[in-house]
Scaffold this motif. Structure first.
Motif, PDB file in Angstrom:
ATOM      1  N   GLU A   1       0.824  -1.205   0.000  1.00  0.00           N
ATOM      2  CA  GLU A   1       0.000   0.000   0.000  1.00  0.00           C
ATOM      3  C   GLU A   1       0.858   1.255   0.000  1.00  0.00           C
ATOM      4  O   GLU A   1       0.564   2.227  -0.704  1.00  0.00           O
ATOM      5  N   THR A   2       1.943   1.247   0.788  1.00  0.00           N
ATOM      6  CA  THR A   2       2.810   2.417   0.849  1.00  0.00           C
ATOM      7  C   THR A   2       3.482   2.669  -0.495  1.00  0.00           C
ATOM      8  O   THR A   2       3.556   3.810  -0.969  1.00  0.00           O
ATOM      9  N   LYS A   3       3.952   1.588  -1.132  1.00  0.00           N
ATOM     10  CA  LYS A   3       4.594   1.744  -2.429  1.00  0.00           C
ATOM     11  C   LYS A   3       3.607   2.263  -3.468  1.00  0.00           C
ATOM     12  O   LYS A   3       3.944   3.114  -4.289  1.00  0.00           O
ATOM     13  N   GLN A   4       2.372   1.744  -3.419  1.00  0.00           N
ATOM     14  CA  GLN A   4       1.374   2.187  -4.383  1.00  0.00           C
ATOM     15  C   GLN A   4       1.019   3.659  -4.189  1.00  0.00           C
ATOM     16  O   GLN A   4       0.775   4.388  -5.148  1.00  0.00           O
ATOM     17  N   THR A   5       0.995   4.094  -2.917  1.00  0.00           N
ATOM     18  CA  THR A   5       0.700   5.493  -2.639  1.00  0.00           C
ATOM     19  C   THR A   5       1.787   6.409  -3.201  1.00  0.00           C
ATOM     20  O   THR A   5       1.503   7.472  -3.762  1.00  0.00           O
ATOM     21  N   MET A   6       3.034   6.002  -3.073  1.00  0.00           N
ATOM     22  CA  MET A   6       4.131   6.800  -3.591  1.00  0.00           C
ATOM     23  C   MET A   6       4.151   6.831  -5.115  1.00  0.00           C
ATOM     24  O   MET A   6       4.607   7.793  -5.715  1.00  0.00           O
ATOM     25  N   ARG A   7       3.634   5.771  -5.743  1.00  0.00           N
ATOM     26  CA  ARG A   7       3.636   5.704  -7.198  1.00  0.00           C
ATOM     27  C   ARG A   7       2.375   6.325  -7.813  1.00  0.00           C
ATOM     28  O   ARG A   7       2.248   6.371  -9.036  1.00  0.00           O
ATOM     29  N   PHE A   8       1.462   6.819  -6.977  1.00  0.00           N
ATOM     30  CA  PHE A   8       0.213   7.360  -7.497  1.00  0.00           C
ATOM     31  C   PHE A   8       0.445   8.637  -8.286  1.00  0.00           C
ATOM     32  O   PHE A   8      -0.137   8.835  -9.364  1.00  0.00           O
ATOM     33  N   ILE A   9       1.287   9.525  -7.765  1.00  0.00           N
ATOM     34  CA  ILE A   9       1.517  10.807  -8.432  1.00  0.00           C
ATOM     35  C   ILE A   9       2.158  10.620  -9.812  1.00  0.00           C
ATOM     36  O   ILE A   9       1.707  11.236 -10.790  1.00  0.00           O
ATOM     37  N   PRO A  10       3.192   9.774  -9.954  1.00  0.00           N
ATOM     38  CA  PRO A  10       3.707   9.545 -11.319  1.00  0.00           C
ATOM     39  C   PRO A  10       2.667   8.957 -12.257  1.00  0.00           C
ATOM     40  O   PRO A  10       2.620   9.328 -13.443  1.00  0.00           O
ATOM     41  N   PHE A  11       1.824   8.069 -11.754  1.00  0.00           N
ATOM     42  CA  PHE A  11       0.753   7.517 -12.586  1.00  0.00           C
ATOM     43  C   PHE A  11      -0.215   8.618 -13.014  1.00  0.00           C
ATOM     44  O   PHE A  11      -0.679   8.652 -14.157  1.00  0.00           O
ATOM     45  N   LEU A  12      -0.515   9.536 -12.084  1.00  0.00           N
ATOM     46  CA  LEU A  12      -1.435  10.627 -12.393  1.00  0.00           C
ATOM     47  C   LEU A  12      -0.833  11.552 -13.450  1.00  0.00           C
ATOM     48  O   LEU A  12      -1.529  11.999 -14.369  1.00  0.00           O
ATOM     49  N   LYS A  13       0.469  11.835 -13.341  1.00  0.00           N
ATOM     50  CA  LYS A  13       1.124  12.663 -14.348  1.00  0.00           C
ATOM     51  C   LYS A  13       1.104  11.997 -15.716  1.00  0.00           C
ATOM     52  O   LYS A  13       0.841  12.647 -16.739  1.00  0.00           O
ATOM     53  N   ALA A  14       1.351  10.691 -15.730  1.00  0.00           N
ATOM     54  CA  ALA A  14       1.326   9.969 -17.005  1.00  0.00           C
ATOM     55  C   ALA A  14      -0.067   9.967 -17.615  1.00  0.00           C
ATOM     56  O   ALA A  14      -0.222  10.040 -18.846  1.00  0.00           O
ATOM     57  N   LEU A  15      -1.088   9.916 -16.755  1.00  0.00           N
ATOM     58  CA  LEU A  15      -2.460   9.929 -17.258  1.00  0.00           C
ATOM     59  C   LEU A  15      -2.796  11.267 -17.895  1.00  0.00           C
ATOM     60  O   LEU A  15      -3.423  11.322 -18.966  1.00  0.00           O
ATOM     61  N   PHE A  16      -2.366  12.359 -17.281  1.00  0.00           N
ATOM     62  CA  PHE A  16      -2.645  13.681 -17.831  1.00  0.00           C
ATOM     63  C   PHE A  16      -1.816  13.969 -19.082  1.00  0.00           C
ATOM     64  O   PHE A  16      -2.152  14.866 -19.848  1.00  0.00           O
ATOM     65  N   ARG A  17      -0.751  13.217 -19.285  1.00  0.00           N
ATOM     66  CA  ARG A  17       0.057  13.382 -20.496  1.00  0.00           C
ATOM     67  C   ARG A  17      -0.426  12.491 -21.627  1.00  0.00           C
ATOM     68  O   ARG A  17       0.119  12.561 -22.737  1.00  0.00           O
ATOM     69  N   ASN A  18      -1.442  11.669 -21.347  1.00  0.00           N
ATOM     70  CA  ASN A  18      -1.993  10.796 -22.380  1.00  0.00           C
ATOM     71  C   ASN A  18      -2.903  11.619 -23.286  1.00  0.00           C
ATOM     72  O   ASN A  18      -3.941  12.111 -22.844  1.00  0.00           O
ATOM     73  N   PRO A  19      -2.561  11.796 -24.560  1.00  0.00           N
ATOM     74  CA  PRO A  19      -3.381  12.678 -25.426  1.00  0.00           C
ATOM     75  C   PRO A  19      -4.777  12.126 -25.662  1.00  0.00           C
ATOM     76  O   PRO A  19      -5.736  12.905 -25.765  1.00  0.00           O
TER      77      PRO A  19
END
Length: 276
Positions: free
Chosen positions: A151-169
Motif C-alpha cells: 500500500e505504501t509503495k502504491q501510494t508513492m507511485r500514485f503521483i507519477p501515474f497521475l502525471k502519465a495519465l494527464f500526459r496521455n493525449p
C-alpha cells in the motif's frame, strides 16, 4: 416608505446537505458500474451492456422531467393551502410549483432501489467462466493481502501515474470532449425551459414536459443501438472512434443550422423596451 427587509430562511442548508449526500451516493454508479461490467462481462457483450446502462441513465432524467412537469402544476404550498384560495395560474410569473415534492419522491425511490444491493453475492462468476465463487473469494483475499503490503509503495507511485495519465493525449481529448458535451447538455436543460416560457407562452410544467419528451427518448435510442451495433458487428475501438467523429461532426452541422432559425425577441420591460 422603504421596504422592510425580512429575515432570511436557513432552510437552504438542508437542501444543500441533501444534494451533497445524493451526489456521494450517485457518483460511484458510473465509474464503478462501468468497471463492474468490464470485469464480469465478455468482451463482445460489454458494449451492449454499457449501452443498456447509459440508456437507463437517460431514462431516469426522462421520468424525472415528467415528474417535474406534474409537480410544477401543483402550487408550492400544496396540502396546506386550499386550491380555491389560489388566484393565480401556472402560466403566471408569480407561480411557484411544488419543487420539493419531486425531491421526496426521488429520495424514496432511491431508497427502495438500493435495497436489492444488500442481497447481491460478495463475488460473481465472470461471464463464460466456471470458476467457483469460493475459489474467487480465496483469490480475492490473497490479492487484498498483497495489496496491503504494497500500500505504501502504491501510494508513492500514485503521483507519477497521475502525471502519465494527464500526459496521455487520448485520455485528455476524451475529457475535453466530455466537458463540452456536458456543457451543452446543461445549457439546454437550464435555459431551454425559460426560453419556451418566454418565447412561446408555455407554462413551466409544459416546458419541462416538452423537453423531456422531445430530447431524452431519442438519446436513449442512440445509446441502446450504439451498444447493439458494436456487439453485432464487433466494432473495435479504432472503428468506434471514427464513427463517433463523423456522427459528432454531423450533429455539429445540424446544430449550426439553427443560426438561421431565429425568432423575434419578445418585449421585456426594462430590457428590450422601456418601462413607459
Amino acid at each position: 416608505t422603504e421596504c422592510e427587509r425580512k429575515p432570511g430562511s436557513s432552510l437552504w442548508v438542508f437542501v444543500m446537505i441533501g444534494n451533497i449526500v445524493r451526489g456521494m451516493g450517485e457518483t460511484p454508479i458510473m465509474p464503478l458500474g462501468v468497471s463492474y461490467l468490464e470485469d464480469f462481462a465478455k468482451a463482445e457483450n460489454s458494449p451492449f451492456y454499457l449501452g443498456c446502462l447509459h440508456t437507463a441513465t437517460i431514462m431516469g432524467p426522462f421520468l424525472g422531467f415528467l415528474l417535474g412537469s406534474y409537480c410544477a402544476e401543483l402550487f408550492v404550498d400544496v396540502g396546506s393551502v386550499d386550491a380555491e384560495d389560489i388566484t393565480i395560474t401556472p402560466t403566471d410569473a408569480r407561480w411557484v410549483g411544488a419543487w420539493w415534492l419531486g425531491i421526496l419522491v426521488c429520495a424514496l425511490l432511491n431508497l427502495l432501489a438500493g435495497i436489492p444491493f444488500w442481497f447481491l453475492p460478495k463475488s460473481l462468476v465472470k461471464e463464460g467462466e466456471t470458476i467457483e465463487p469460493e475459489e474467487a473469494n480465496k483469490n480475492h483475499v490473497v490479492l487484498l493481502q498483497g495489496n496491503d503490503k504494497n500500500e505504501t509503495k502504491q501510494t508513492m507511485r500514485f503521483i507519477p501515474f497521475l502525471k502519465a495519465l494527464f500526459r496521455n493525449p487520448v485520455y485528455m481529448l476524451f475529457i475535453f470532449i466530455t466537458v463540452l458535451q456536458f456543457s451543452a447538455f446543461n445549457g439546454i436543460m437550464t435555459f431551454m425551459p425559460k426560453y419556451l416560457e418566454q418565447q412561446f407562452g408555455k407554462s413551466a410544467a409544459d416546458a419541462i414536459f416538452l423537453i423531456g419528451v422531445y430530447n431524452l427518448p431519442v438519446v436513449c435510442v442512440g445509446y441502446f443501438f450504439g451498444g447493439f451495433f458494436m456487439k453485432k458487428f464487433k466494432i473495435n475501438i479504432y472503428q468506434a472512434a471514427k464513427i463517433a467523429f463523423w456522427l459528432s461532426f454531423l450533429v455539429y452541422l445540424l446544430y449550426f443550422s439553427t443560426y438561421w432559425t431565429v425568432c423575434d425577441t419578445s418585449p421585456v420591460a426594462g430590457l428590450t423596451v422601456s418601462y413607459e
